[in-house]
Scaffold this motif. Structure first.
Motif, PDB file in Angstrom:
ATOM      1  N   SER A   1       0.947  -0.628   0.117  1.00  0.00           N
ATOM      2  CA  SER A   1       0.184  -0.054  -0.167  1.00  0.00           C
ATOM      3  C   SER A   1       1.057   1.427  -0.277  1.00  0.00           C
ATOM      4  O   SER A   1       3.127   1.479  -0.201  1.00  0.00           O
TER       5      SER A   1
ATOM      6  N   ASP B   1       2.484   1.154   2.835  1.00  0.00           N
ATOM      7  CA  ASP B   1       3.575   0.329   2.838  1.00  0.00           C
ATOM      8  C   ASP B   1       5.507   0.786   2.382  1.00  0.00           C
ATOM      9  O   ASP B   1       5.975   0.583   2.979  1.00  0.00           O
TER      10      ASP B   1
ATOM     11  N   SER C   1       2.857  -5.158   4.025  1.00  0.00           N
ATOM     12  CA  SER C   1       2.920  -5.233   5.355  1.00  0.00           C
ATOM     13  C   SER C   1       1.383  -6.216   6.133  1.00  0.00           C
ATOM     14  O   SER C   1       0.953  -6.781   5.039  1.00  0.00           O
ATOM     15  N   GLN C   2       2.115  -6.522   7.469  1.00  0.00           N
ATOM     16  CA  GLN C   2       0.936  -7.655   7.799  1.00  0.00           C
ATOM     17  C   GLN C   2      -0.980  -7.488   7.497  1.00  0.00           C
ATOM     18  O   GLN C   2      -1.706  -7.318   7.377  1.00  0.00           O
ATOM     19  N   SER C   3      -0.689  -5.633   7.661  1.00  0.00           N
ATOM     20  CA  SER C   3      -1.685  -4.953   7.848  1.00  0.00           C
ATOM     21  C   SER C   3      -2.245  -4.744   6.754  1.00  0.00           C
ATOM     22  O   SER C   3      -3.859  -5.500   6.798  1.00  0.00           O
ATOM     23  N   THR C   4      -1.629  -4.618   5.711  1.00  0.00           N
ATOM     24  CA  THR C   4      -1.882  -5.075   4.256  1.00  0.00           C
ATOM     25  C   THR C   4      -2.382  -6.209   3.790  1.00  0.00           C
ATOM     26  O   THR C   4      -3.612  -6.797   3.120  1.00  0.00           O
TER      27      THR C   4
ATOM     28  N   ARG D   1      -9.321 -10.116   3.725  1.00  0.00           N
ATOM     29  CA  ARG D   1     -10.478 -10.347   4.494  1.00  0.00           C
ATOM     30  C   ARG D   1     -11.114  -9.815   3.204  1.00  0.00           C
ATOM     31  O   ARG D   1     -11.931 -10.863   2.871  1.00  0.00           O
TER      32      ARG D   1
ATOM     33  N   ASP E   1      -4.587  -8.879   5.931  1.00  0.00           N
ATOM     34  CA  ASP E   1      -5.055  -9.097   5.726  1.00  0.00           C
ATOM     35  C   ASP E   1      -5.862  -8.560   5.610  1.00  0.00           C
ATOM     36  O   ASP E   1      -7.132  -8.719   5.946  1.00  0.00           O
ATOM     37  N   ASP E   2      -6.255  -6.819   5.243  1.00  0.00           N
ATOM     38  CA  ASP E   2      -6.755  -6.531   4.422  1.00  0.00           C
ATOM     39  C   ASP E   2      -8.214  -7.462   3.226  1.00  0.00           C
ATOM     40  O   ASP E   2      -8.353  -7.385   2.602  1.00  0.00           O
TER      41      ASP E   2
END
Length: 705
Positions: A259, A262, A465-468, A474, A470-471
């Protein structure tokens, strides 16, 4: 590992056992210096050989033993590729024991301890032993190395002793297989009649004229093919359409791309690392610890990226340069000056005109003359790269003759190396270079240098990133949950054009990949799971930097063959038969010469002439290699014209105009030996297939791994 490749090529199943034994035995280093959810269903039977079931627990225990031995010697656990090799070794060992073993036993074949000693340290050293125990200084096999190793054998680690025992067992099995194959090979023979047939096929000739109407001259749209016709054709040609266990999928990919956040975080990280690299004292260690991709500290010009080469002349010792972009990776460099190497590096291209060193002088002279002509054209202004692509006779031709970078360390044959490294600067060498391979036209594209550059490189790759991740997960999970039927899945694809949908047809049960998706066994196992039916939608799979949701769209079975399994091929064959009937009927009502018949038939009819056809290598002009037409040509009398008949891809009317029988020959030895040699070359393959067929081998490994 070139040794392992050669062994595999030579000995089939037995070679695989030797190959893996060598991996386990040699992976620790120089042997004579002492350096040393599986289930896809409820069954626990991984396979069946010779009527004996192989339980998964027993099979896996053997794999784990190999894995443990590997880990002890390599200092790390085996990767997926190495595990696959170990499973293959265990499976092949079962085949050797349960299928081949019964054959050996029935014939009384064995390998005595004396034979084994002879293979390892006697007069008839096995090639695997010979290549491993080669003196690195002389390049020759040294039996003293073997003796030294065996003297120290009992002092070696238990794992290495066991690995050697497995290796010796593999040598024995290889010898057993050789004995067995030689028995069968020596039992084959070629009769005089077979030799005469081979001779006649190569030397008897005919000249023919023929009328040819290819199937493609009749539009497919004018020929209607019904399902009943396809079914009838399949039923009458079952031997041509063997069933296979396959699955077909549609799948949606959800790529995980860094992202904006990121990317911003990555740039901040690069800036921080650049500042720290600038002040660190041990810059090579710092670069090594902080790089995603390790690069050498002392780099030759060949090892430096093009973007960095251009700035070398302006770099100062201790300076920080970059970041330089290479795909998704970025690099920052700290320049530490230069160092002179003992070896030189150069880049060159060549055009090789083959002429084996043992070739007759006339062949060599012709090759030299051709090479001199090419050299003269290049000197006259012709493009070296274009000439290489046109005349080069080795694998570099398509790259314009580029050999890349190489050093003066014996990587090239001596005459070539001497010529290239004896040349100053860049450009076309004025004369040819002669080697055992032939004559080379050579161009030095980057001058020789022994300068190495000290470059501490921190190489980092932009990663999500882990957040990306995870998005995206989902999003993929929501898609799978909301579209859990075939209709919903396909409707979602039509509605959301941003979704990337791909197809994968006829996936094999043992496949490890799906299209360009590597390491996709989890997807394949799902597709072949007994609970997965056509129309089922999968859970979310992760594959590298993307998530996958799959829909099963088709399945075929080796036991039940349906029209849909081969619809395209069946349709083409039936349509060809219908076209043949139509063309033959039309030609049947036409008389006259071939030219008159073609004129009366109309568009699509060709009249052609071919001379000196042989049965061994007969090729027709437009129709290509057509065995039916070829046989008809040799079966007709001179001047005789055939009735219309169906060939491979069209309808013919054939007329033989001349026939030259094979001259009488007193000695058929050459042709007899040729036929015998060809039969011998096929023996190993046929034996292996026959033994497996006789043992009714059933391989269920794909359900477990």
């Amino acid at each position: 590992m070139a040794l392992i490749t050669k062994i595999r090529e030579k000995s089939g199943v037995a070679a695989a056992a030797i190959a893996i034994s060598l991996i386990l035995f040699l992976v620790g280093g120089d042997i004579f210096q002492g350096r040393s959810s599986f289930f896809g269903g409820s069954s626990d039977v991984v396979g069946e050989i010779g009527g004996e079931n192989i339980k998964f627990q027993d099979f896996q225990k053997k794999v784990e033993e190999l894995s443990q031995n590997y880990t002890q010697q390599a200092g790390r656990g085996p990767g997926e590729q190495e595990l696959a090799q170990m499973r293959e070794q265990v499976w092949n060992q079962y085949i050797m024991d349960l299928a081949y073993g019964k054959e050996y036993e029935s014939l009384g074949l064995s390998v005595t301890p004396k034979e084994l000693v002879d293979m390892v340290q006697g007069e008839n050293i096995h090639p695997s032993v010979r290549q491993q125990f080669t003196n690195p200084q002389t390049g020759q096999f040294d039996k003293n190395y073997v003796i030294q190793f065996l003297k120290n054998f009992k002092t070696m680690p238990v794992a290495q002793q066991q690995a050697w025992a497995n290796f010796e067992k593999s040598l024995s099995q290889d010898r057993l297989r050789s004995k067995y194959e030689n028995l069968l090979r020596m039992s084959t023979y070629t009769t005089n009649a077979e030799a005469q047939k081979e001779y006649t096929a190569q030397t008897a000739k005919v000249d023919v004229r023929y009328l040819y109407v290819p199937f493609y001259s009749v539009a497919d749209s004018t020929i209607k093919v019904s399902d009943s016709q396809l079914e009838e054709y399949l039923n009458s040609h079952k031997d041509l359409f063997k069933g296979q266990n396959t699955r077909s999928l549609q799948y949606v990919t959800f790529p995980v791309i860094p992202s904006k956040a990121d990317t911003a975080s990555f740039y901040n990280d690069i800036k921080r690392l650049a500042k720290e690299l600038a002040v660190t004292k041990n810059d090579s260690a710092f670069a090594m610890m902080n790089s995603d991709v390790k690069t050498p500290y002392y780099a030759t010009l060949a090892e430096i990226p093009e973007a960095v080469k251009g700035q070398l002349s302006s770099m100062v010792v201790g300076g920080i340069y970059g970041p330089f972009k290479n795909g998704l990776s970025y690099s920052i460099y700290k320049y530490g000056g230069v160092q002179k190497d003992s070896l030189y590096t150069v880049r060159a291209s060549h055009i090789l005109i083959n002429a084996d060193k043992n070739a007759p002088d006339s062949v060599k002279a012709a090759a030299r003359k051709r090479a001199e002509g090419i050299l003269a054209q290049i000197k006259g202004g012709a493009s070296f790269e274009a000439m290489a692509q046109q005349f080069g006779s080795d694998g570099t031709a398509q790259q314009g003759g580029d050999l890349g970078y190489f050093k003066n360390n014996g990587g090239m044959v001596k005459p070539f190396e001497n010529a290239v490294f004896g040349y100053s600067g860049t450009g076309l060498l004025p004369g040819l270079v002669e080697t055992d391979f032939g004559y080379h036209v050579v161009k030095v594209t980057e001058a020789k240098t022994n300068t190495r550059y000290k470059l501490a490189a921190v190489n980092r790759t932009i990663a999500p990133s882990q957040s990306t991740m995870d998005d995206v997960l989902r999003k993929a999970d929501a898609f799978a949950s909301a579209n859990d039927t075939k209709d919903k899945f396909e409707a979602a694809l039509k509605k959301d054009k941003s979704l990337l949908m791909l197809r994968a047809d006829r996936i094999q049960e043992g496949a490890t990949g799906v299209n360009n998706l590597q390491n996709a066994r989890d997807i394949v196992r799902w597709a072949f799971n007994n609970d997965t039916k056509i129309g089922a939608v999968s859970e979310v799979f992760q594959n590298d930097n993307q998530y996958i949701v799959a829909l099963e769209t088709g399945a075929t079975s080796k036991d039940v063959v349906k029209v849909d399994d081969f619809r395209d091929e069946l349709t083409a064959r039936v349509r060809g038969d219908l076209k043949a009937e139509q063309i033959t009927k039309k030609l049947g009502g036409i008389s006259g010469t071939l030219e008159q018949m073609a004129q009366k038939y109309g568009a699509g009819a060709l009249v052609e002439t071919v001379n000196d056809l042989t049965l061994a290598q007969g090729v027709l002009t437009s129709a290509g290699a057509d065995p039916t037409a070829l046989g008809k040509a040799f079966g007709l009398k001179v001047g005789q014209k055939s009735k219309p008949f169906k060939g491979e891809a069209g309808v013919f009317v054939m007329e033989t105009t001349k026939s030259t029988p094979a001259p009488a020959i007193a000695d058929l030895t050459i042709y007899k030996n040729s036929a015998k040699m060809m039969a011998a070359q096929r023996t190993s393959f046929y034996i292996n297939e026959a033994i497996k067929e006789n043992a009714k081998v059933v391989d269920n490994r794909a359900k477990f791994y």
